[in-house]
Design an enzyme around this catalytic site. Structure first.
Site, PDB file in Angstrom:
ATOM      1  N   LYS A  77      58.589  45.508  56.901  1.00  0.00           N
ATOM      2  CA  LYS A  77      57.903  44.944  55.730  1.00  0.00           C
ATOM      3  C   LYS A  77      56.783  44.025  56.212  1.00  0.00           C
ATOM      4  O   LYS A  77      56.972  43.269  57.178  1.00  0.00           O
ATOM      5  CB  LYS A  77      58.930  44.176  54.895  1.00  0.00           C
ATOM      6  N   SER A 152      60.841  43.931  45.984  1.00  0.00           N
ATOM      7  CA  SER A 152      59.513  43.919  46.549  1.00  0.00           C
ATOM      8  C   SER A 152      59.370  44.739  47.832  1.00  0.00           C
ATOM      9  O   SER A 152      58.255  45.059  48.233  1.00  0.00           O
ATOM     10  CB  SER A 152      59.078  42.482  46.841  1.00  0.00           C
ATOM     11  N   SER A 176      65.291  42.006  46.671  1.00  0.00           N
ATOM     12  CA  SER A 176      64.222  42.875  47.159  1.00  0.00           C
ATOM     13  C   SER A 176      64.600  43.863  48.254  1.00  0.00           C
ATOM     14  O   SER A 176      63.770  44.694  48.620  1.00  0.00           O
ATOM     15  CB  SER A 176      63.043  42.047  47.640  1.00  0.00           C
TER      16      SER A 176
HETATM   17  N1  GLN Z   1      62.109  40.375  42.048  1.00  0.00           N
HETATM   18  C1  GLN Z   1      62.359  39.028  42.481  1.00  0.00           C
HETATM   19  C2  GLN Z   1      61.100  38.223  42.433  1.00  0.00           C
HETATM   20  O1  GLN Z   1      60.100  38.742  42.042  1.00  0.00           O
HETATM   21  C3  GLN Z   1      62.954  39.029  43.855  1.00  0.00           C
HETATM   22  C4  GLN Z   1      61.960  39.317  44.908  1.00  0.00           C
HETATM   23  C5  GLN Z   1      62.547  39.277  46.288  1.00  0.00           C
HETATM   24  O2  GLN Z   1      63.753  39.408  46.475  1.00  0.00           O
HETATM   25  N2  GLN Z   1      61.697  39.046  47.253  1.00  0.00           N
HETATM   26  O3  GLN Z   1      61.089  37.074  42.763  1.00  0.00           O
END
Ligand code: GLN
Length: 483
Positions: A77, A152, A176
């Site tokens: 990532k 994400s 995510s």
């Molecule tokens: N969807 C959540 C957010 O937008 C979690 C994102 C993540 O785990 N990085 O904060």
């Protein structure tokens, strides 16, 4: 076909000299070059960098110093720092930034001869659930290219599902890793908070962030976890414990175990198709000898609202460092303040700005007690309630995501719906417990993820249970219709 093989199989073939590390890296690089334009998984692929690392891995094999994943490529990532390779967090504010150091996870991969294979797309600074918040490109779901891979860590999840890499690394602040794994029909594992060093992970919500692996099997994810986890003095929140032990993952049976179904995770918002598959999986567990009990964990319903105070608060502080002076591009402006203002105005995307503002507000004098402190209290309550459940059961079972992969653009105008997708995953970030998602079936041809949670530090136990569950579920390792 090399790219079809599991990471464990590739590792075995390399050890047996049936494949060379360079040959394996080239097979994956060629597949990316040929097909990634249709999926958008990768932001950066540096062929020479990957081949150099593959050659070094081969030296380890030749000296008899290889491990189970030596020569196996792993996608990263793009919020994980890679020495000499651009790291952007899918944000314009870091375009062109090349870290002068490796994240601990990358350093450990290199030491073990695991080959870094390029940087994957994400929601800007990991803020999102669809990978649509990337400043640079869309990523498409390998099961249906009109749909989102989730987020994400959408680029990492889609890369593993599309067989661009047998393994990938993601980060999980509110879901995510697990949520995109669910939408892409693969395995995604968030270790206990502190079992994996966050050194070199660009911080989002430091008390919630955790790095973890994606794989097409539980065994593969466990093998990568073994490489990257373990004590690290450079991250003060990293627990001084041995790496996650992947050898414990094979043994065991589900017979005699006890699992809890929190009723708050099976509410009305759950898509009927998802519910049907998860319930079918629960029946399978019962047949395998698991005692399944219904429980109530009332604080779960406050998870999303609490998260959206804590995560933005920490983000507003963490992202203060991006000022155009120390990293990335710099905009013109009047004086120091002018430069910083213009750089941040032009560099950050909408979602990131919104969160910085919400977080700054929640932390400001007069509001701190009403929002941030209250959120921390809810978090403590949640931890207590989960601990109580774990006194009586071995693991918790739930859906990972309340819905399957949605059409790209479908939820853009509904930020609340997007945020609710993390309803079942957020609790594990709140109390630090380990969580894993694996595929348990299909609804209208789209994968449905099953989430398993265990008490903090029970990572090996969780992986072992997940491995047994994977073997019991007929659909766990079905592949998407990819070229
Ligand atoms: N969807 C959540 C957010 O937008 C979690 C994102 C993540 O785990 N990085 O904060």
């Amino acid at each position: 076909m090399i790219t079809r093989l599991s990471a464990a199989e590739i590792g075995r073939k390399i050890a047996a000299r049936e494949l060379s590390c360079v040959e394996v890296a080239e097979a994956h690089l060629d597949r990316i070059a040929k097909h990634d334009a249709d999926y958008g998984c990768f932001l950066t692929v540096d062929r020479e960098y990957t081949l150099d690392n593959a050659r070094r891995a081969q030296e380890l094999v030749d000296k008899g110093q290889g491990g189970p994943l030596t020569g196996v490529p792993v996608a990263l990532k793009d919020n994980i720092s890679t020495n000499g390779v651009e790291t952007t967090c899918a944000s314009k504010i870091l375009k062109g930034y090349v870290p002068p150091f490796d994240a601990t996870v990358v350093e450990r991969m290199k030491q073990a001869g695991v080959v870094p294979l390029g940087k994957t797309n994400l929601d800007e600074f990991a803020m999102g659930t669809s990978t649509e918040n990337s400043a640079f490109q869309l990523t498409r779901n390998p099961w249906d290219r009109d749909r989102s891979p989730g987020g994400s860590s959408g680029g990492s999840a889609a890369s593993v599902a599309a067989e661009f890499s047998p393994l990938a690394i993601g980060s999980d602040t509110g879901g995510s890793i697990r949520q995109p794994a669910s939408l892409c029909g693969i395995v995604g594992y968030k270790p206990t908070y502190g079992r994996c060093s966050r050194y070199g992970l660009v911080a989002f919500g430091s008390s919630l962030d955790q790095i973890g692996p994606f794989g097409r099997t539980v065994e593969d994810a466990a093998l990568l976890a073994e490489v990257v986890t373990g004590a690290d003095h450079r991250d003060s929140t990293c627990i001084p414990m041995d790496p996650v032990n992947a050898r414990e993952v094979k043994a065991g049976t589900l017979k005699g175990l006890k699992a809890a179904l929190p009723k708050e995770m099976f509410g009305e918002a759950l898509d009927p198709g998802v519910r049907a598959q998860v319930e079918k999986a629960v029946d399978t567990l019962r047949r395998e000898g698991v005692e399944v009990v219904d429980v109530s964990i009332p604080s779960i319903v406050f998870g999303v609202t609490t998260y959206y105070i804590i995560a933005p608060a920490e983000a507003s502080s963490n992202l203060a460092r991006f000022d155009g002076i120390r990293y990335g591009p710099r905009s013109d402006g009047k004086g120091h303040i002018g430069v910083v203002e213009r750089t941040r105005a032009q560099g950050f995307g909408h979602e990131v700005k919104a969160r910085i503002m919400i977080g700054t507000y929640a932390l400001s004098a007069g509001y701190y007690d009403a929002f941030y402190l209250r959120a921390q209290q809810v978090r403590a309550l949640m931890t207590q309630e989960f601990n109580r459940v774990f006194q009586d059961v071995d693991f918790i079972v739930s859906p990972t995501s309340p819905i399957t992969a949605f059409k790209i653009g479908e939820l853009t105008d509904d930020p609340l719906a997007l945020k609710m997708l993390d309803y079942c995953t957020i609790p594990a970030n709140m109390n630090g417990m380990p969580g894993i998602s694996l595929n348990c079936g299909f609804s209208n041809g789209l994968p449905v993820g099953l989430q398993l949670l265990a008490a903090p530090l029970q990572d090996e136990r969780l992986l072992q249970i997940a491995h047994c569950v994977e073997r019991a579920l007929a659909d766990a390792t079905q592949r998407p219709p990819i070229p």
